[in-house]
Design a protein around this motif. Structure first.
Motif, PDB file in Angstrom:
ATOM      1  N   VAL A 190      -1.491 -12.948  11.050  1.00  0.00           N
ATOM      2  CA  VAL A 190      -1.166 -11.521  11.037  1.00  0.00           C
ATOM      3  C   VAL A 190      -2.003 -10.778  10.011  1.00  0.00           C
ATOM      4  CG1 VAL A 190       0.696 -11.804   9.350  1.00  0.00           C
ATOM      5  CG2 VAL A 190       0.766  -9.904  10.968  1.00  0.00           C
ATOM      6  N   LEU A 194      -3.412  -7.673  11.784  1.00  0.00           N
ATOM      7  CA  LEU A 194      -2.722  -6.410  11.534  1.00  0.00           C
ATOM      8  C   LEU A 194      -2.905  -5.875  10.117  1.00  0.00           C
ATOM      9  CD1 LEU A 194       0.643  -7.141  13.394  1.00  0.00           C
ATOM     10  CD2 LEU A 194      -1.406  -5.994  14.253  1.00  0.00           C
ATOM     11  N   THR A 197      -0.546  -5.119   4.695  1.00  0.00           N
ATOM     12  CA  THR A 197       0.841  -4.644   4.636  1.00  0.00           C
ATOM     13  C   THR A 197       1.718  -5.353   5.657  1.00  0.00           C
ATOM     14  OG1 THR A 197       0.057  -2.488   3.875  1.00  0.00           O
ATOM     15  CG2 THR A 197       2.306  -2.609   4.711  1.00  0.00           C
ATOM     16  N   SER A 198       1.230  -5.481   6.885  1.00  0.00           N
ATOM     17  CA  SER A 198       2.010  -6.167   7.912  1.00  0.00           C
ATOM     18  C   SER A 198       2.183  -7.642   7.580  1.00  0.00           C
ATOM     19  CB  SER A 198       1.326  -6.016   9.277  1.00  0.00           C
ATOM     20  OG  SER A 198       1.239  -4.647   9.646  1.00  0.00           O
ATOM     21  N   ALA A 201       4.867  -7.881   4.978  1.00  0.00           N
ATOM     22  CA  ALA A 201       6.172  -7.633   5.588  1.00  0.00           C
ATOM     23  C   ALA A 201       6.665  -8.863   6.347  1.00  0.00           C
ATOM     24  CB  ALA A 201       6.090  -6.423   6.518  1.00  0.00           C
ATOM     25  N   ALA A 202       5.759  -9.508   7.100  1.00  0.00           N
ATOM     26  CA  ALA A 202       6.135 -10.723   7.816  1.00  0.00           C
ATOM     27  C   ALA A 202       6.480 -11.844   6.842  1.00  0.00           C
ATOM     28  CB  ALA A 202       4.993 -11.148   8.737  1.00  0.00           C
TER      29      ALA A 202
END
Length: 321
Positions: A190, A194, A197-198, A201-202
């Protein structure tokens, strides 16, 4: 015209000694002090006092001349391995030359160490990628085949065996989930797809799903772009900090934040766990420091007993390639 270089150290000491002896000789020539062929006690006393004055003056002058060198040696002892600082270029002559030479050597060693760390970490990430790919393609596919086979076997098996087959199928499904989770930790896909930040978050979601601690996350909007190397460093430091909070801190709440302070992007992982009084340089902390030094970032780990731990990583934006 080329400016003359600093005198060698032995010539500096020789010049000091020579100056002291010349002054002593001039005093003997120009003053009424004389020594007869059969010296009396007063003359011996004068010679003894004069010799003591000469030796003391010589010692003070040599100490004054070498004082910057002693300060330089003390500063060398205080230099950290991962963050060498420039030495003060003070004094004159050979001491100034030593300071400049040592500063040039430190700069060269720092760049060579950073390049070596970059190659080592790149090889490590490549190996992580290979292992994650093998886990996904080989182990994951094999477990998927096992799951499909168990499901077909349940349909044709006697009713008495269906619960046992279902339990085995659930165990295989749990194993497949574990393999996928390990593969994600080894290779944060990810992050490549992405962004940082993503990916964080994951990472926070995965941590909350497999830990008793809750995670609060806050990401500032409009953060400047970092280099791919810096993004991997930020992700790995956050991953190590969350892992430490789960394994060692017994934290109930963890806060993960990413923001900007001046010309730097700042990652902060704060927990309310047990904290620490004396921080031991384990492999995890050493790995975080080495990764931070790779992108010229500043890492600080602050903890107080029973008041939690804060891991802060400050990554300069202007130095990202």
């Amino acid at each position: 015209m080329r400016a003359p270089g600093p005198l060698p150290l032995h010539w500096t000491i020789f010049a000091i000694n020579g100056a002291v002896l010349v002054v002593a000789a001039l005093l003997l020539v120009l003053t009424p002090a004389r020594v007869s062929t059969d010296p009396v006690r007063a003359e011996v006393l004068v010679i003894g006092v004069g010799l003591a004055v000469v030796l003391l003056t010589n010692a003070l002058l040599v100490r004054w001349a070498l004082a910057p060198l002693h300060r330089l040696i003390r500063r060398l002892d205080d230099i950290e391995r991962l963050a060498p600082a420039d030495l003060p270029e003070e004094g004159s002559g050979p001491v100034l030359g030593i300071a400049r030479t040592v500063n040039a050597l430190l700069a060269r060693l720092s760049e060579e160490r950073r390049a070596g760390d970059a190659r080592a970490l790149a090889a490590q990430e490549s190996e992580r990628h290979r292992i994650a790919q093998e886990l996904h393609d080989e182990v994951g596919q094999s477990l998927t085949v096992v799951l499909l086979g168990l499901k077909q076997l349940e349909a044709s098996a006697p009713a008495s065996l269906v619960p046992e087959l279902a339990a085995v199928r659930e165990s295989a499904r749990a194993g497949l989930d574990d393999v996928r989770r390990v593969a994600r930790r080894l290779r944060p896909g990810v992050l490549e797809d992405l962004g940082l930040t993503s990916a964080l978050a994951a990472l926070a979601t995965d941590f909350a799903d497999h830990s008793t601690a809750s995670v609060r996350r806050s990401f500032a909007p409009g953060l400047p772009a970092l280099s791919p190397e810096a993004e991997v460093v930020v992700y790995r430091v956050a991953q190590e900090a969350l892992t430490n909070a789960a394994r060692h801190a017994d934290a109930r709440e963890v806060e993960l934040s990413l923001g900007r302070q001046g010309a730097s992007v700042v990652l902060e992982v704060r927990d309310d766990g047990r904290g620490f009084e004396g921080l031991a340089e384990g492999s995890g902390l050493m790995g975080m420091r080495e990764r931070a030094a790779l992108v010229r970032a500043e890492l600080s780990v602050v903890g107080r007993p029973r008041h939690g731990t804060t891991v802060r990583l400050r990554v300069p934006v202007e130095e990202a390639p």
